[in-house]
Scaffold this motif. Structure first.
Motif, PDB file in Angstrom:
ATOM      1  N   LEU A 131       0.863  -1.172   0.000  1.00  0.00           N
ATOM      2  CA  LEU A 131       0.000   0.000   0.000  1.00  0.00           C
ATOM      3  C   LEU A 131       0.903   1.226   0.000  1.00  0.00           C
ATOM      4  CD1 LEU A 131      -2.780   1.305   0.164  1.00  0.00           C
ATOM      5  CD2 LEU A 131      -2.643   1.132   2.665  1.00  0.00           C
ATOM      6  N   VAL A 132       0.829   2.007  -1.081  1.00  0.00           N
ATOM      7  CA  VAL A 132       1.667   3.192  -1.226  1.00  0.00           C
ATOM      8  C   VAL A 132       0.839   4.409  -0.813  1.00  0.00           C
ATOM      9  CG1 VAL A 132       3.065   4.564  -2.801  1.00  0.00           C
ATOM     10  CG2 VAL A 132       2.916   2.085  -3.099  1.00  0.00           C
ATOM     11  N   LEU A 133       1.289   5.112   0.200  1.00  0.00           N
ATOM     12  CA  LEU A 133       0.638   6.338   0.663  1.00  0.00           C
ATOM     13  C   LEU A 133       1.365   7.520   0.037  1.00  0.00           C
ATOM     14  CD1 LEU A 133      -1.361   7.865   2.436  1.00  0.00           C
ATOM     15  CD2 LEU A 133       0.273   7.661   4.331  1.00  0.00           C
ATOM     16  N   LEU A 134       0.697   8.163  -0.923  1.00  0.00           N
ATOM     17  CA  LEU A 134       1.285   9.309  -1.617  1.00  0.00           C
ATOM     18  C   LEU A 134       0.872  10.588  -0.913  1.00  0.00           C
ATOM     19  CD1 LEU A 134       0.616   8.249  -5.313  1.00  0.00           C
ATOM     20  CD2 LEU A 134       2.710   7.971  -3.978  1.00  0.00           C
TER      21      LEU A 134
ATOM     22  N   LEU B  77      -2.804   5.075  -2.335  1.00  0.00           N
ATOM     23  CA  LEU B  77      -3.698   5.955  -1.596  1.00  0.00           C
ATOM     24  C   LEU B  77      -3.093   7.352  -1.639  1.00  0.00           C
ATOM     25  CD1 LEU B  77      -6.296   5.912   0.134  1.00  0.00           C
ATOM     26  CD2 LEU B  77      -4.842   5.637   2.150  1.00  0.00           C
ATOM     27  N   TRP B  78      -3.777   8.249  -2.339  1.00  0.00           N
ATOM     28  CA  TRP B  78      -3.204   9.575  -2.618  1.00  0.00           C
ATOM     29  C   TRP B  78      -3.853  10.606  -1.704  1.00  0.00           C
ATOM     30  CZ3 TRP B  78      -3.653  12.465  -7.963  1.00  0.00           C
ATOM     31  CH2 TRP B  78      -2.839  13.598  -7.941  1.00  0.00           C
ATOM     32  N   ALA B  79      -3.099  11.046  -0.702  1.00  0.00           N
ATOM     33  CA  ALA B  79      -3.533  12.106   0.204  1.00  0.00           C
ATOM     34  C   ALA B  79      -2.846  13.400  -0.216  1.00  0.00           C
ATOM     35  CB  ALA B  79      -3.195  11.753   1.646  1.00  0.00           C
ATOM     36  N   GLY B  80      -3.527  14.201  -1.036  1.00  0.00           N
ATOM     37  CA  GLY B  80      -2.899  15.399  -1.573  1.00  0.00           C
ATOM     38  C   GLY B  80      -2.700  16.488  -0.556  1.00  0.00           C
ATOM     39  N   ASP B  81      -3.512  16.530   0.502  1.00  0.00           N
ATOM     40  CA  ASP B  81      -3.384  17.596   1.499  1.00  0.00           C
ATOM     41  C   ASP B  81      -3.697  17.004   2.872  1.00  0.00           C
ATOM     42  OD1 ASP B  81      -3.230  19.904   2.921  1.00  0.00           O
ATOM     43  OD2 ASP B  81      -5.154  20.701   2.244  1.00  0.00           O
TER      44      ASP B  81
ATOM     45  N   PHE C 175      -5.172  -2.115   7.229  1.00  0.00           N
ATOM     46  CA  PHE C 175      -4.350  -2.237   6.024  1.00  0.00           C
ATOM     47  C   PHE C 175      -5.000  -3.202   5.036  1.00  0.00           C
ATOM     48  CE2 PHE C 175      -1.094  -4.025   3.383  1.00  0.00           C
ATOM     49  CZ  PHE C 175      -0.160  -3.031   3.179  1.00  0.00           C
ATOM     50  N   LEU C 176      -5.364  -4.380   5.511  1.00  0.00           N
ATOM     51  CA  LEU C 176      -5.933  -5.391   4.623  1.00  0.00           C
ATOM     52  C   LEU C 176      -7.297  -4.976   4.092  1.00  0.00           C
ATOM     53  CD1 LEU C 176      -4.960  -8.625   6.591  1.00  0.00           C
ATOM     54  CD2 LEU C 176      -3.955  -7.789   4.467  1.00  0.00           C
ATOM     55  N   ARG C 177      -8.093  -4.318   4.941  1.00  0.00           N
ATOM     56  CA  ARG C 177      -9.420  -3.894   4.491  1.00  0.00           C
ATOM     57  C   ARG C 177      -9.303  -2.830   3.391  1.00  0.00           C
ATOM     58  NH1 ARG C 177     -14.483  -4.037   6.791  1.00  0.00           N
ATOM     59  NH2 ARG C 177     -15.991  -3.188   5.302  1.00  0.00           N
ATOM     60  N   VAL C 178      -8.414  -1.867   3.602  1.00  0.00           N
ATOM     61  CA  VAL C 178      -8.218  -0.841   2.582  1.00  0.00           C
ATOM     62  C   VAL C 178      -7.731  -1.472   1.291  1.00  0.00           C
ATOM     63  CG1 VAL C 178      -6.828   1.173   1.951  1.00  0.00           C
ATOM     64  CG2 VAL C 178      -7.821   1.018   4.237  1.00  0.00           C
ATOM     65  N   LEU C 179      -6.772  -2.369   1.395  1.00  0.00           N
ATOM     66  CA  LEU C 179      -6.224  -2.993   0.195  1.00  0.00           C
ATOM     67  C   LEU C 179      -7.275  -3.841  -0.522  1.00  0.00           C
ATOM     68  CD1 LEU C 179      -3.375  -2.814  -0.993  1.00  0.00           C
ATOM     69  CD2 LEU C 179      -2.897  -5.039   0.002  1.00  0.00           C
ATOM     70  N   ASP C 180      -8.094  -4.560   0.224  1.00  0.00           N
ATOM     71  CA  ASP C 180      -9.128  -5.382  -0.390  1.00  0.00           C
ATOM     72  C   ASP C 180     -10.196  -4.534  -1.059  1.00  0.00           C
ATOM     73  OD1 ASP C 180      -7.817  -7.628   0.446  1.00  0.00           O
ATOM     74  OD2 ASP C 180      -9.055  -7.944   2.222  1.00  0.00           O
TER      75      ASP C 180
ATOM     76  N   THR D  40      -6.952   0.903  -9.081  1.00  0.00           N
ATOM     77  CA  THR D  40      -6.517   0.704  -7.682  1.00  0.00           C
ATOM     78  C   THR D  40      -5.799   1.924  -7.138  1.00  0.00           C
ATOM     79  OG1 THR D  40      -4.437  -0.345  -8.329  1.00  0.00           O
ATOM     80  CG2 THR D  40      -6.342  -1.803  -7.951  1.00  0.00           C
ATOM     81  N   VAL D  41      -6.313   3.106  -7.466  1.00  0.00           N
ATOM     82  CA  VAL D  41      -5.799   4.376  -6.964  1.00  0.00           C
ATOM     83  C   VAL D  41      -6.983   5.177  -6.462  1.00  0.00           C
ATOM     84  CG1 VAL D  41      -4.499   6.474  -7.467  1.00  0.00           C
ATOM     85  CG2 VAL D  41      -3.900   4.337  -8.614  1.00  0.00           C
ATOM     86  N   ALA D  42      -6.866   5.756  -5.276  1.00  0.00           N
ATOM     87  CA  ALA D  42      -7.969   6.518  -4.715  1.00  0.00           C
ATOM     88  C   ALA D  42      -7.425   7.539  -3.731  1.00  0.00           C
ATOM     89  CB  ALA D  42      -8.975   5.591  -4.032  1.00  0.00           C
ATOM     90  N   ALA D  43      -8.302   8.474  -3.352  1.00  0.00           N
ATOM     91  CA  ALA D  43      -7.965   9.517  -2.371  1.00  0.00           C
ATOM     92  C   ALA D  43      -8.791   9.285  -1.117  1.00  0.00           C
ATOM     93  CB  ALA D  43      -8.239  10.900  -2.946  1.00  0.00           C
TER      94      ALA D  43
END
Length: 853
Positions: free
Chosen positions: A80-83, A118-122, A154-159, A167-170
Motif C-alpha cells: 500500500l503506497v501512501l502518496l 492511496l493519494w492524500a494530496g493535502d 491495512f488489509l481492508r483498505v487494500l481489499d 486501484t488508486v484513490a484519495a
C-alpha cells in the motif's frame, strides 16, 4: 484467507528520504529484518508493506518498487503506497492554472495484484481557511500512518481497492482516538507489574500446613499429598513379625488391665494376690512394648540416614519386618500436568507470583518423603524413661478423694443416731473407713500416696458420728428409727468406701504405667505407620517435591523479571540501541545478523508512542531506517505529548484518566503472558529436565513477553487484548479501563455518509481529479474489537441503523470512518520506463498512447 494474525505487523518504508539506502535486495531485506526483529516478530509469510512516497517520487523509485514487488516470501506480498502531496506540474501556486495533460504517473510495476495507491494530496485539512500549517503536516501523517499500520485496516483498505478502477484513490477520514495519557499509562503499567510480582516474602514463614486441604490440589497431586497425611494405609502384614509383636503387646496390656479391674474390686482390696497378679501382667506388657519399640527402631533405621533409598530396596527391608508398602502404581502419573494445572489455578485466582511460589514451596514440603533418620527423635518420646515420666508417680490427688468426705460425714451422722446403752453402735461407720484406709494403704504401696486419700473420709466419718450423737441426745429418736438409719449408714459407707477404693486403685494404672503403656503402644504404631507412609510412592513424591521447588524458583525468577521491568521505567532503551547500531549485512546474511527488531522509531523509546511525527519533521535528517541510537535519543519529543502540535480537524483525541479495573486488567494480561512463557517449561518438568537451562530459557521468554506486553500497551492501547491473552477472559469495558464513554465511538462509526462526516484529504487541484459519482466511493467503518459489545449495545439502545460491514480491529486506539474515492477515468497513467534516457532530454514519463498500459 490470510488473517491479521498470520501477518503480524505492517512494515514501514519511507522513500521520500530513505530510497537511496534501499537500492539493493540485501539492503531492503536488512531494513525489513531490523523492523521485524525489534518488534519481536519473525519473517512473515505474507509481508505487508506500507510505503510513504510523493507523486513525483513514483517516477524516481522504480527500482525500489521492483524490489518490493519481487520480495522473496512464502505467500503474497501486499503493498500500500501512501502518496503525500500534489502531482508535479498540476499546480503552480500562482495563477492556479491546471495542466490536464499531466496527471498521476504510475510505474507499471505498481499495477500488480495486491498493490494499491492511496493519494492524500493535502494532510493539513486546516480548521479554518486562514490557517496555513506547514505543507508537510508531520503530525497528521504520523496519525494516518499509525492507523494504516493496523493490519486489519491495512488489509481492508487494500481489499476494497480491488473494486476501484486503477486501484488508486484519495482518502477522506474522521478518527476518534481514545487512549490514556502517557503518565497514567506508565503508572498503571508499574502498578500492574508490582501486583503481578507480589511483595518480597523472603523473610516470611512458609504457608502453614493448616491452610492446606487436599481439595486445593488437582487430582494428579491430590493422591500424593493424601498418601502422606490422610491416606489410610495398612502398614502391618497380617501374621507378620510386626503384627505379631503388636498383638503380643496389646494382649499383655489387655491382661494387665483385666488384672487391674480385679484389683479395683472389693475382693482386690481385701486380697493381696490381686496386686501381685497385676504387677506380673504389667511386667509382661512392658517387655512386649520394649520388643515392639525395638522393631519400630529397626524399621526407622531401614529408611537410611539422610537419604531416601529406592522404592524396591525399601520394600524389601520393610517386608522382612512384616511391613507392607502398598503399590503406588498410577499415583505418580501426570505430575507435570498437575503442577501446571495447580499453577494455572492459583494464577487464575489472581495470586501474585511470589504467593504462588510460596504455595509450591509448601507443596514440596508436604509431599517430600521424610527419611527414617528424621523420624528417630520421635522414637525417644516412647522410651521406657518417657513412659515412666508420663506415669506421674507421686503427683496429684486421688480422683474422688474430694467427694468422699461428704459422703462419709453423712454416713457417720446417720449411724450415730443412738443414745443410752446403744451409743457404741455409732462407731460402726467410722470403722468401715478405718478398715478401708488400712487395706488400701497395703495395696497402694509404692504409689506415693498409700493412705492420704483415706484421711479425709476417716475424719469425716468420726465427725459425722459425733454429730449424730449430739442430734440423738437432743431429739431422743426411738430405736425403730435409729436401727434403719444405721443400716442405711452402713450401706452408704460401704458404697462410698468402694468408690474411694476404685478411684484410688486407678493410681496403679497411672503410676505403674498401664495407661502410659497403652499410649506408648499407640504412639509407636502411629510412628511405624508414618514411616511406612513415608516410603509409599517415595520416588514419585521425591520427584514431585523437586519439581515443585523448581517451579517455585522459576516463579520467583519471573517475579524478579517483572520487578526489573518496573524499575526500568519509561526511559528504558532496547539492548540493540544501547550497544550501538550495526551496519546492515551484505547479501543474504541478513537472516543471521543481529536483530534490530522494529523500526528505529520504536527503538528511540519503547515506552513512547511510535514517533512518526518527529521522524517526518526531520526534513534534512538521515534515513530513519539507518538512524543510530544516539540520533534517536536526540530527536524531539512527541508533539502530541508536549502540546506543541494541534490535532488535524479530522482527528478527535480523548484521553481518559484510567478506570477502576485498569491495573487489574493489566495484571491479568501479565499473568496470561507468564502462562504462555511457562508453557515450554512444563514439558521440561514432565521429562524431568527442569534444570538451570530450562529455567534460563523460561526467564528469557518471560522477559520477551513482558516487553511484548509493554509494546502492545503503547501501540494498541489498553482496551485491545494482547496477542497472548487467554481467550476465556472477559475483558473490562472501555469505561472501566480508560474512563471514557463508548457512546462517542458508536455515534462516529454509525454516522450517515451524507452528513459529511469525513474530511477529504485532497488539495484543490487534486479534487478536480476525483470521481464525481457518489456511489463510486467506498466506506470503511472501523472500531476496536474490544469495544464491540459496548458499541453494539449503544446502537440497540438508541435504535440507530446498524452499519453493515463494520471492521472490528485488533488495535484499541482508533475508531472512525474512511472514505476511499477513486480518481476519474484517464487521470492515472501507467507507464513502462525506458531502459535508457529519452533522446533530446525528453521526459522519461512523457509517453504516447502506445507506451501506456
Amino acid at each position: 484467507m490470510t488473517t491479521p494474525e498470520d501477518i503480524g505487523a505492517v512494515i514501514h518504508l519511507d522513500l521520500r528520504t530513505g530510497a537511496a539506502e534501499l537500492g539493493t535486495a540485501p539492503a531492503l531485506r536488512a531494513a525489513v529484518a531490523r523492523q521485524l526483529g525489534r518488534a519481536g516478530l519473525p519473517e512473515p509469510d505474507h509481508p505487508l508493506f506500507l510505503v510513504v512516497d510523493t507523486p513525483a517520487g513514483l517516477a524516481g523509485h522504480q527500482q525500489q518498487y521492483e524490489l518490493l514487488t519481487t520480495y522473496r516470501a512464502v505467500g503474497e506480498v501486499r503493498i500500500l503506497v501512501l502518496l503525500v502531496g500534489s502531482a508535479p506540474g498540476t499546480y503552480d501556486g500562482a495563477d492556479e492554472v491546471l495542466q490536464p495533460d499531466r496527471r498521476l504517473v504510475r510505474p507499471a510495476v505498481l499495477r500488480a495484484s495486491g498493490t494499491a495507491l492511496l493519494w492524500a494530496g493535502d494532510l493539513r485539512s486546516a480548521r479554518t481557511a486562514l490557517e496555513q500549517p506547514a505543507p508537510d503536516a508531520p503530525e497528521a501523517l504520523a496519525v494516518l500512518v499509525d492507523l494504516l499500520s493496523v493490519p486489519d485496516v491495512f488489509l481492508r483498505v487494500l481489499d476494497d481497492f480491488g473494486s476501484l478502477p486503477d486501484t488508486v484513490a484519495a482518502p477522506g477520514v474522521r478518527l476518534l482516538e481514545q487512549d490514556l495519557p502517557p503518565e497514567v499509562r506508565d503508572r498503571a503499567w508499574r502498578d500492574a507489574l508490582a501486583r503481578f510480582a507480589g511483595e518480597d516474602t523472603e523473610l516470611a514463614p512458609d504457608l502453614p500446613v493448616a491452610a492446606w486441604t487436599t481439595a486445593d490440589l488437582p487430582e494428579p497431586l491430590r493422591g500424593l499429598a493424601a498418601g502422606r497425611t490422610g491416606r489410610d494405609l495398612r502398614h502391618r502384614e497380617a501374621g507378620g513379625t510386626a503384627d505379631a509383636a503388636y498383638a503380643a503387646c496389646a494382649a499383655a496390656l489387655d491382661d494387665a488391665e483385666e488384672s487391674l479391674a480385679g484389683l479395683r474390686s472389693v475382693p482386690g482390696l481385701l486380697r493381696a494376690s490381686r496386686r501381685e497378679a497385676f504387677e506380673a501382667d504389667l511386667d509382661q506388657a512392658r517387655q512386649a512394648l520394649g520388643d515392639y519399640r525395638s522393631l519400630v527402631g529397626t524399621a526407622l533405621h531401614s529408611g537410611g540416614s539422610g537419604t531416601v533409598p529406592s522404592a524396591a530396596e525399601t520394600a524389601a527391608r520393610l517386608a522382612a519386618l512384616g511391613l507392607r508398602v502398598p503399590s503406588a502404581e498410577g499415583v505418580g502419573e501426570r505430575i507435570g500436568e498437575g503442577l501446571r494445572e495447580f499453577a494455572g489455578r492459583l494464577l487464575g485466582q489472581g495470586l501474585a507470583l511470589r504467593a504462588v511460589a510460596q504455595r509450591f514451596t509448601g507443596l514440596a514440603g508436604r509431599v517430600e518423603p521424610v527419611p527414617g533418620s528424621v523420624l528417630l527423635p520421635k522414637l525417644a518420646e516412647h522410651s521406657a524413661e518417657a513412659v515412666a515420666r508420663r506415669s506421674g508417680a507421686g503427683s496429684g490427688p486421688v480422683p474422688g478423694a474430694v467427694a468422699g468426705p461428704s459422703a462419709a460425714a453423712a454416713a457417720g451422722l446417720l449411724g450415730g443416731l443412738w443414745q443410752g446403752p446403744y451409743m457404741g453402735l455409732a462407731i460402726a461407720v467410722p470403722l468401715v473407713f478405718f478398715g478401708l484406709a488400712a487395706f488400701g494403704a497395703s495395696r497402694l504401696r509404692g504409689t506415693g500416696h498409700p493412705g492420704r486419700w483415706a484421711t479425709g473420709p476417716r475424719a469425716a466419718a468420726l465427725g459425722g458420728a459425733a454429730a449424730g450423737e449430739l442430734v440423738a441426745y437432743a431429739t431422743e429418736p426411738p430405736l425403730w428409727l435409729s436401727a434403719p438409719a444405721l443400716v442405711v449408714a452402713l450401706g452408704l459407707a460401704v458404697e462410698t468406701a468402694r468408690r474411694l477404693w476404685r478411684a484410688a486403685s486407678g493410681c496403679l494404672a497411672t503410676v505403674h504405667g498401664t495407661a502410659a503403656l497403652r499410649q506408648a503402644l499407640s504412639g509407636l504404631d502411629a510412628l511405624l505407620a508414618e514411616a511406612v507412609r513415608e516410603h509409599w510412592a517415595a520416588d514419585e513424591r521425591l520427584y514431585c517435591a523437586d519439581a515443585a521447588r523448581s517451579v517455585a524458583g522459576m516463579l520467583r525468577a519471573t517475579a524478579a523479571a517483572a520487578d526489573a521491568e518496573a524499575a526500568a521505567g519509561p526511559e528504558r532503551q532496547p539492548a540493540t540501541a544501547a550497544s550501538g547500531a550495526t551496519e546492515p549485512p551484505d547479501g543474504d546474511d541478513w537472516l543471521s545478523s543481529a536483530s534490530a527488531l522494529e523500526t528505529d522509531v520504536l527503538a528511540a523509546s519503547d515506552d513512547e508512542d511510535s514517533d512518526w511525527a518527529s521522524v517526518y519533521a526531520w526534513e534534512d535528517g538521515p534515513a530513519w531506517e539507518e538512524a543510530s541510537a544516539e540520533q534517536n535519543a536526540a530527536r524531539p519529543a512527541d508533539p502530541w505529548e508536549d502540546g506543541t502540535a494541534r490535532a488535524p480537524r479530522w482527528l478527535d483525541r480523548e484521553s481518559g484518566e484510567g478506570g477502576p479495573e485498569l491495573v487489574a486488567t493489566l495484571a491479568g494480561d501479565l499473568t496470561d503472558a507468564a502462562l504462555v512463557a511457562m508453557a515450554p517449561y512444563w514439558g521440561a518438568v514432565e521429562r524431568g529436565q527442569a534444570g538451570a537451562l530450562a529455567l534460563r530459557r523460561t526467564e528469557d521468554r518471560v522477559r520477551e513477553l513482558l516487553s511484548t506486553a509493554r509494546r502492545h500497551l503503547q501501540r494498541n492501547g489498553v482496551t485491545a487484548p494482547p496477542p497472548f491473552a487467554a481467550a476465556h477472559r472477559i475483558r473490562a469495558t472501555s469505561a472501566n479501563l480508560l474512563g471514557t464513554d463508548p457512546q462517542r465511538v458508536a455515534e462516529l462509526v454509525g454516522a450517515e455518509p451524507e452528513r459529511q462526516a469525513v474530511v477529504q484529504l485532497s488539495s484543490p487541484e487534486q479534487g478536480t481529479l476525483l470521481s464525481r459519482d457518489p456511489a463510486a466511493a467506498v466506506w470503511i467503518r472501523f472500531a476496536p474489537e474490544a469495544v464491540r459489545g459496548e458499541v453494539e449495545k449503544a446502537w440497540r439502545t438508541s435504535g440507530a441503523a446498524w452499519p453493515q460491514g463494520t471492521l472490528w480491529t485488533s488495535s484499541g486506539r482508533y475508531a472512525g470512518l474512511i472514505r476511499v474515492t477513486p480518481l476519474r477515468m484517464g487521470v492515472v497513467d501507467t507507464v513502462r520506463p525506458r531502459e535508457s534516457p529519452a533522446p533530446d532530454g525528453a521526459d522519461t514519463y512523457d509517453r504516447r498512447d502506445g507506451d501506456r498500459w
